[in-house]
Scaffold this motif. Structure first.
Motif, short mmCIF file in Angstrom:
data_model
loop_
_atom_site.label_atom_id
_atom_site.label_comp_id
_atom_site.label_asym_id
_atom_site.label_seq_id
_atom_site.Cartn_x
_atom_site.Cartn_y
_atom_site.Cartn_z
N HIS A 252 0.84 -0.95 0.13
CA HIS A 252 -0.09 -0.05 -0.03
C HIS A 252 1.07 1.09 -0.14
N LEU A 253 0.86 2.12 -0.97
CA LEU A 253 1.81 3.24 -1.39
C LEU A 253 1.09 4.36 -1.11
N GLU A 254 1.49 5.22 -0.11
CA GLU A 254 0.84 6.76 -0.38
C GLU A 254 2.01 7.44 -0.50
N LEU A 255 2.12 8.10 -1.76
CA LEU A 255 3.45 8.69 -2.25
C LEU A 255 3.41 10.28 -2.49
N GLY A 256 4.01 10.96 -3.24
CA GLY A 256 4.14 12.21 -3.55
C GLY A 256 2.79 12.95 -4.03
N GLY A 257 3.02 14.31 -3.98
CA GLY A 257 1.68 14.86 -4.75
C GLY A 257 2.12 16.29 -5.17
N ASN A 258 1.67 16.75 -6.25
CA ASN A 258 1.93 18.30 -6.73
C ASN A 258 0.61 18.93 -6.81
N ASN A 259 -0.08 19.27 -5.53
CA ASN A 259 -1.53 19.57 -5.38
C ASN A 259 -1.99 20.86 -5.77
N ALA A 260 -3.15 20.96 -6.71
CA ALA A 260 -3.23 22.19 -6.98
C ALA A 260 -4.74 22.82 -6.12
N LEU A 261 -4.51 24.21 -6.02
CA LEU A 261 -5.51 24.92 -5.36
C LEU A 261 -6.32 26.14 -6.26
N VAL A 262 -7.58 25.52 -6.94
CA VAL A 262 -8.02 26.49 -7.74
C VAL A 262 -8.88 27.57 -7.26
N VAL A 263 -8.79 28.77 -7.48
CA VAL A 263 -9.34 30.07 -6.93
C VAL A 263 -10.25 30.71 -8.15
N LEU A 264 -11.63 30.29 -7.88
CA LEU A 264 -12.30 30.57 -8.76
C LEU A 264 -12.72 32.17 -8.83
N PRO A 265 -13.34 32.74 -9.94
CA PRO A 265 -13.81 34.16 -9.84
C PRO A 265 -14.66 34.40 -8.67
N GLN A 286 6.61 20.71 3.92
CA GLN A 286 7.00 19.27 3.98
C GLN A 286 5.76 18.29 3.92
N ILE A 287 4.85 18.47 3.33
CA ILE A 287 3.57 17.59 3.38
C ILE A 287 3.31 17.14 1.94
N CYS A 288 2.94 15.83 1.88
CA CYS A 288 2.44 15.30 0.41
C CYS A 288 1.28 15.82 0.15
N MET A 289 0.42 16.50 0.82
CA MET A 289 -0.72 17.27 0.56
C MET A 289 -0.46 18.74 0.16
N THR A 290 0.71 19.16 0.68
CA THR A 290 1.09 20.67 0.29
C THR A 290 0.39 21.23 -0.98
N THR A 291 -0.05 22.54 -1.09
CA THR A 291 -0.61 23.19 -1.93
C THR A 291 0.74 23.49 -2.99
N GLY A 292 0.76 23.08 -3.96
CA GLY A 292 2.12 22.94 -4.71
C GLY A 292 2.06 23.83 -6.11
N ARG A 293 0.53 24.12 -6.18
CA ARG A 293 0.42 25.03 -7.61
C ARG A 293 -0.96 25.83 -7.18
N HIS A 294 -0.75 27.11 -7.19
CA HIS A 294 -2.01 27.90 -7.20
C HIS A 294 -2.73 28.51 -8.43
N LEU A 295 -3.76 27.99 -8.91
CA LEU A 295 -4.35 28.32 -10.23
C LEU A 295 -5.42 29.28 -9.67
N VAL A 296 -5.04 30.52 -10.26
CA VAL A 296 -6.14 31.84 -9.70
C VAL A 296 -6.52 32.43 -11.00
N HIS A 297 -7.87 32.61 -10.94
CA HIS A 297 -8.57 33.50 -12.05
C HIS A 297 -8.01 34.64 -12.43
#
Length: 487
Positions: A252-265, A286-297
């Protein structure tokens, strides 16, 4: 006043493997990343130690599986109470050994207790189904303990990311080999040994084996091990998965992430920037769930970057054991060098350093990057540091395309209009989706895991996932008398 749980005389220079014993690999220093101070010495395991521990665990497991479930549950409940009783002492170790701020350390001890209380219920959880059959018999599927479970845990949340597997595995009648990260061998390893020792767990059921890559390989390949629960990087997870497959072990493998946060208009800008800052800067990123990408309108982009910069420049950074800070140190020099290389490589590729990008010792300042393109390192790679890359989008379809790009699929956050967020959530592959929350969240009763290069799915947390992870399904039939056969 309660006695000291982590009295150094108990564990200094020793492993916990059927009692406290010297490790074949000698000893290793326990170091505080914030100061370089030596906090103690732990015993170091070798593959030989693993090969001794594994058959002993298998032997102890057989009696444990036959123990009445209410007795197993009682051990887990006592362990939960001990996490609470000794929380302050354990939190002090988490702060000093892993570089965590005190609220994050408090979260870890709270979660470890909750994991035990939640797992206690698994001991008496229904473990089977009555199946339809065309024969004159009863036909059932029942869950049985797998036997010996190996848990390999990382440094970033050393207590949570080990307790979430140890507690349910034990509750369901298994024995556990724990390999903590050597950088957090006390707060991610020794502390489990002491808690379960005090809780009355029978000898031989939990072995704590700090060590290097060779020990990690041994706890996967040991003949008695049936299941491996691994949390860590995608690169290391691939090796664990390959080795597990070679030896026919379930991994059972819980691995990395490059997680997106989408900010809507139309999203509340102040709340969105607060959520984004927490998602990127909590525990130095230093968290696998860290917000790694901020996608902002595009209508909010410039204001959002300015608000994020304002937060980044005012978040105090320092030794979390010596004062109130928002960010502590990165875990070691190798991690710092990687973070800085990604930041500087992004600036060299044309990105704008809006805030941060500096460091002193292992303290990296909260960093905001803008003016990016999707091929730049800070956008395309998991950074595992306090870095917030921001990119604008114009339409929901563009946001979906950008969020779905890449090989990871762990956590997705969407801030703003719920209807639009639902459409985006349905279109982006992700093991976890949070609408009007940032990307970092977990609870002991929820299924947790990612897709793609983020892992093998939700195999951690919640009754269904834990039963799937730490038991085998057995088909069982019963007839009132011996069946007649044509031979």
């Amino acid at each position: 006043m309660s006695h000291s749980l982590l009295d150094a005389q108990t564990w200094t220079g020793r492993l916990y493997s059927d009692g406290w014993t010297a490790g074949s690999g000698g000893v290793a220093a326990v170091t505080a990343p914030a100061t370089g101070e030596t906090l103690g010495e732990v015993g170091v395991a070798t593959p030989d130690d693993v090969l001794k521990a594994s058959p002993r665990a298998a032997e102890a497991q057989r009696a444990w599986a036959a123990t009445p479930p209410e007795e197993r549950a009682a051990v887990l409940r006592r362990a939960g109470a001990l996490w609470e009783q000794h929380a302050a002492e354990i939190e002090d170790w988490i702060v000093r050994e892993s570089g965590s701020i005190p609220p994050k350390a408090q979260l870890e001890t709270h979660r470890a207790a909750a994991d035990c209380y939640e797992a206690a219920g698994l001991a008496t959880h229904p473990v089977g189904d009555v199946l339809a059959t065309n024969e004159e018999r009863w036909s059932m599927a029942r869950r049985r303990p797998v036997g010996v479970v190996s848990v390999i845990a990382p440094f970033n949340f050393p207590l949570i990311l080990s307790s979430r597997s140890i507690a349910p595995a034990l509750a369901l009648g298994n024995a556990v080999l724990l390999k903590p990260d050597p950088r957090t061998a006390v707060c991610g390893g020794i502390v489990h040994a002491r808690i379960y020792e005090e809780a009355g767990l029978p000898p031989g059921l939990l072995h704590v084996l700090p060590g290097g890559v060779d020990v990690g390989e041994a706890v996967v390949s040991a003949p008695e091990v049936r299941v491996v629960s691994f949390t860590g990087s995608t690169a290391a997870g691939r090796r664990v998965g390959q080795l597990g497959a070679q030896h026919l072990k379930r991994t059972h493998l819980e691995l990395g992430g490059n997680n997106a946060l989408v900010v809507l208009p139309g999203a509340d800008l102040a709340k969105a920037a607060s959520a984004g800052a927490f998602g990127s800067f909590m525990h130095q990123g230093q968290i696998c769930m860290t917000t790694g990408r901020h996608l902002v309108h595009e209508s909010l982009h410039d204001e959002y970057v300015a608000a994020l910069v304002e937060k980044a420049t005012h978040l105090p950074v320092g030794d979390p054991a010596s004062g109130q800070v928002a960010l502590g140190p990165l875990i070691d020099a190798g991690q710092l060098e990687r973070v800085d290389a990604v930041v500087q490589g992004t600036v060299a590729a044309g990105g704008t350093l809006a805030a941060g990008g500096t460091f002193t010792d292992l303290f990296y300042s909260p960093t905001v990057l803008s003016g990016l393109t999707p091929d730049m390192p800070a956008w395309s790679q998991e950074i595992f540091g306090p870095v917030a890359p921001v990119l604008p989008f114009s339409t929901d379809d563009e946001a979906i395309s950008l969020a779905a790009t890449g090989s990871y699929g762990l956590s997705l956050g969407i801030l703003g209009d719920v209807g639009r967020a639902m459409r985006i959530a349905d279109a982006v592959p992700s093991g976890i989706v949070h609408i009007n929350e940032q990307t970092v969240a977990d609870e002991p009763m929820v299924p947790f895991g990612g897709v793609g290069e983020s892992g093998t799915g939700s195999r951690f947390g919640g009754a269904a996932a834990n039963l799937e992870a730490f038991t085998e399904t057995q088909w069982l039939t019963l007839r009132p008398e011996i069946a007649a056969y044509p031979f």
